[in-house]
Design a protein around this motif. Sequence first.
Motif, PDB file in Angstrom:
ATOM      1  N   SER A  35       1.023  25.398  26.123  1.00  0.00           N
ATOM      2  CA  SER A  35       1.718  24.280  26.767  1.00  0.00           C
ATOM      3  C   SER A  35       1.957  24.532  28.251  1.00  0.00           C
ATOM      4  CB  SER A  35       3.051  24.019  26.070  1.00  0.00           C
ATOM      5  OG  SER A  35       3.963  25.083  26.298  1.00  0.00           O
ATOM      6  N   GLN A  36       1.876  25.789  28.664  1.00  0.00           N
ATOM      7  CA  GLN A  36       2.126  26.143  30.051  1.00  0.00           C
ATOM      8  C   GLN A  36       0.859  26.076  30.910  1.00  0.00           C
ATOM      9  OE1 GLN A  36       3.882  30.038  29.704  1.00  0.00           O
ATOM     10  NE2 GLN A  36       5.727  29.268  28.711  1.00  0.00           N
ATOM     11  N   VAL A  37      -0.259  25.715  30.285  1.00  0.00           N
ATOM     12  CA  VAL A  37      -1.541  25.690  30.995  1.00  0.00           C
ATOM     13  C   VAL A  37      -1.974  24.251  31.271  1.00  0.00           C
ATOM     14  CG1 VAL A  37      -3.984  26.329  30.886  1.00  0.00           C
ATOM     15  CG2 VAL A  37      -2.249  27.848  29.894  1.00  0.00           C
ATOM     16  N   SER A  38      -2.406  23.981  32.475  1.00  0.00           N
ATOM     17  CA  SER A  38      -3.017  22.694  32.817  1.00  0.00           C
ATOM     18  C   SER A  38      -4.452  22.953  33.247  1.00  0.00           C
ATOM     19  CB  SER A  38      -2.249  22.004  33.945  1.00  0.00           C
ATOM     20  OG  SER A  38      -2.239  22.817  35.112  1.00  0.00           O
ATOM     21  N   CYS A  39      -5.322  22.052  32.902  1.00  0.00           N
ATOM     22  CA  CYS A  39      -6.741  22.226  33.214  1.00  0.00           C
ATOM     23  C   CYS A  39      -7.005  21.944  34.696  1.00  0.00           C
ATOM     24  CB  CYS A  39      -7.580  21.308  32.336  1.00  0.00           C
ATOM     25  SG  CYS A  39      -7.457  21.683  30.570  1.00  0.00           S
ATOM     26  N   GLU A  40      -7.964  22.668  35.256  1.00  0.00           N
ATOM     27  CA  GLU A  40      -8.341  22.509  36.658  1.00  0.00           C
ATOM     28  C   GLU A  40      -9.858  22.518  36.786  1.00  0.00           C
ATOM     29  OE1 GLU A  40      -6.582  25.579  38.981  1.00  0.00           O
ATOM     30  OE2 GLU A  40      -4.519  25.095  38.394  1.00  0.00           O
TER      31      GLU A  40
ATOM     32  N   ASP B 163      -5.117  19.708  24.810  1.00  0.00           N
ATOM     33  CA  ASP B 163      -3.906  19.195  24.171  1.00  0.00           C
ATOM     34  C   ASP B 163      -4.085  19.112  22.655  1.00  0.00           C
ATOM     35  OD1 ASP B 163      -2.752  18.972  26.667  1.00  0.00           O
ATOM     36  OD2 ASP B 163      -3.264  16.846  26.887  1.00  0.00           O
ATOM     37  N   GLN B 164      -5.260  18.696  22.246  1.00  0.00           N
ATOM     38  CA  GLN B 164      -5.546  18.595  20.819  1.00  0.00           C
ATOM     39  C   GLN B 164      -5.504  19.967  20.160  1.00  0.00           C
ATOM     40  OE1 GLN B 164      -9.698  17.867  19.379  1.00  0.00           O
ATOM     41  NE2 GLN B 164      -8.869  15.947  18.618  1.00  0.00           N
ATOM     42  N   ALA B 165      -6.159  20.944  20.787  1.00  0.00           N
ATOM     43  CA  ALA B 165      -6.193  22.297  20.229  1.00  0.00           C
ATOM     44  C   ALA B 165      -4.809  22.920  20.202  1.00  0.00           C
ATOM     45  CB  ALA B 165      -7.153  23.163  21.033  1.00  0.00           C
ATOM     46  N   SER B 166      -3.961  22.560  21.166  1.00  0.00           N
ATOM     47  CA  SER B 166      -2.596  23.090  21.202  1.00  0.00           C
ATOM     48  C   SER B 166      -1.839  22.736  19.930  1.00  0.00           C
ATOM     49  CB  SER B 166      -1.841  22.536  22.418  1.00  0.00           C
ATOM     50  OG  SER B 166      -2.456  22.926  23.622  1.00  0.00           O
ATOM     51  N   HIS B 167      -2.103  21.558  19.410  1.00  0.00           N
ATOM     52  CA  HIS B 167      -1.428  21.114  18.194  1.00  0.00           C
ATOM     53  C   HIS B 167      -2.108  21.633  16.921  1.00  0.00           C
ATOM     54  CE1 HIS B 167      -0.025  18.054  21.156  1.00  0.00           C
ATOM     55  NE2 HIS B 167       1.090  18.162  20.478  1.00  0.00           N
ATOM     56  N   LEU B 168      -3.395  21.908  17.014  1.00  0.00           N
ATOM     57  CA  LEU B 168      -4.147  22.282  15.812  1.00  0.00           C
ATOM     58  C   LEU B 168      -4.259  23.781  15.585  1.00  0.00           C
ATOM     59  CD1 LEU B 168      -7.124  19.747  16.053  1.00  0.00           C
ATOM     60  CD2 LEU B 168      -5.040  19.540  14.691  1.00  0.00           C
ATOM     61  N   GLN B 169      -3.930  24.595  16.599  1.00  0.00           N
ATOM     62  CA  GLN B 169      -4.131  26.031  16.458  1.00  0.00           C
ATOM     63  C   GLN B 169      -3.330  26.619  15.303  1.00  0.00           C
ATOM     64  OE1 GLN B 169      -1.483  28.206  17.078  1.00  0.00           O
ATOM     65  NE2 GLN B 169      -0.071  26.737  17.963  1.00  0.00           N
ATOM     66  N   ARG B 170      -2.262  25.947  14.883  1.00  0.00           N
ATOM     67  CA  ARG B 170      -1.459  26.430  13.762  1.00  0.00           C
ATOM     68  C   ARG B 170      -2.312  26.609  12.499  1.00  0.00           C
ATOM     69  NH1 ARG B 170       4.058  25.889  13.015  1.00  0.00           N
ATOM     70  NH2 ARG B 170       4.130  24.371  14.731  1.00  0.00           N
ATOM     71  N   GLU B 171      -3.385  25.813  12.412  1.00  0.00           N
ATOM     72  CA  GLU B 171      -4.252  25.897  11.236  1.00  0.00           C
ATOM     73  C   GLU B 171      -4.810  27.307  11.054  1.00  0.00           C
ATOM     74  OE1 GLU B 171      -4.726  23.447   9.095  1.00  0.00           O
ATOM     75  OE2 GLU B 171      -3.492  22.055  10.262  1.00  0.00           O
TER      76      GLU B 171
END
Length: 228
Positions: free
Chosen positions: A98-103, A49-57
């Motif tokens: 956002s479409q991926v959930s961890c398993e 979730d954190q990386a999802s928001h930071l990848q824009r960098e």
Amino acid sequence: MARLPSRRSSRTEIDSFLRKSKNIATVREQQPRLIFAIDATASRQPTWDQASHLQREMFVAAQQDNTLCVQLCYFRGFADFKAAQWTTDSEKLARQMSQVSCEGGHTQIERLLRHALSEHQKNSLKALVFIGDALEENADTLCQLAGQCGMLKLPLFIFQEGQLADAKHCFTSMASLSKGAWASFDSNSSSTLASLLGAVAGFASGGLTALEQQGTEGAKLLLKQLKH
């Protein structure tokens, strides 16, 4: 029934279309390409979730005249490995994530490296970024593949959450063998991860010179290892 075209395209129009298509293909080949890979096993959801928001960098740090092209890769569950479509759009990458959930499942870093080497042979990559915390694979095999990456000028940038000793030992060796870099962060250091992602994008876009010009903490940390 479909209607036939009212007229045939002229030879000049056809030649113009072919030139434009060739120019588009050339531009795509020249764009710096980077694989952005994350361990998506069960323990990784907060970092995902954190990386999802930071990848824009990564996109922001790339030079405006040299658009970064990124492929999201992840592994999770029982032998579930995915490589998404290449994109130059940070919003699209965010939607993919956002479409991926961890398993729950074991790491598949070997499979990731083999995929990266295959992509690199088709059209060269500037770097592979991997974010993870652990490994459950043969370290010798991973280091051998990392060495192949180094010989083919594909540096690995491995960002480890936490400090698990076995993982750290292997990850640092892989980074060194590939002529890349390793760094650690924790779940509370989002600014550190953002800086590291931006630094890698700068490197992919403009090499060591771009890193030196950035002057960020992430850039300085990578430079120390890349110049070693």
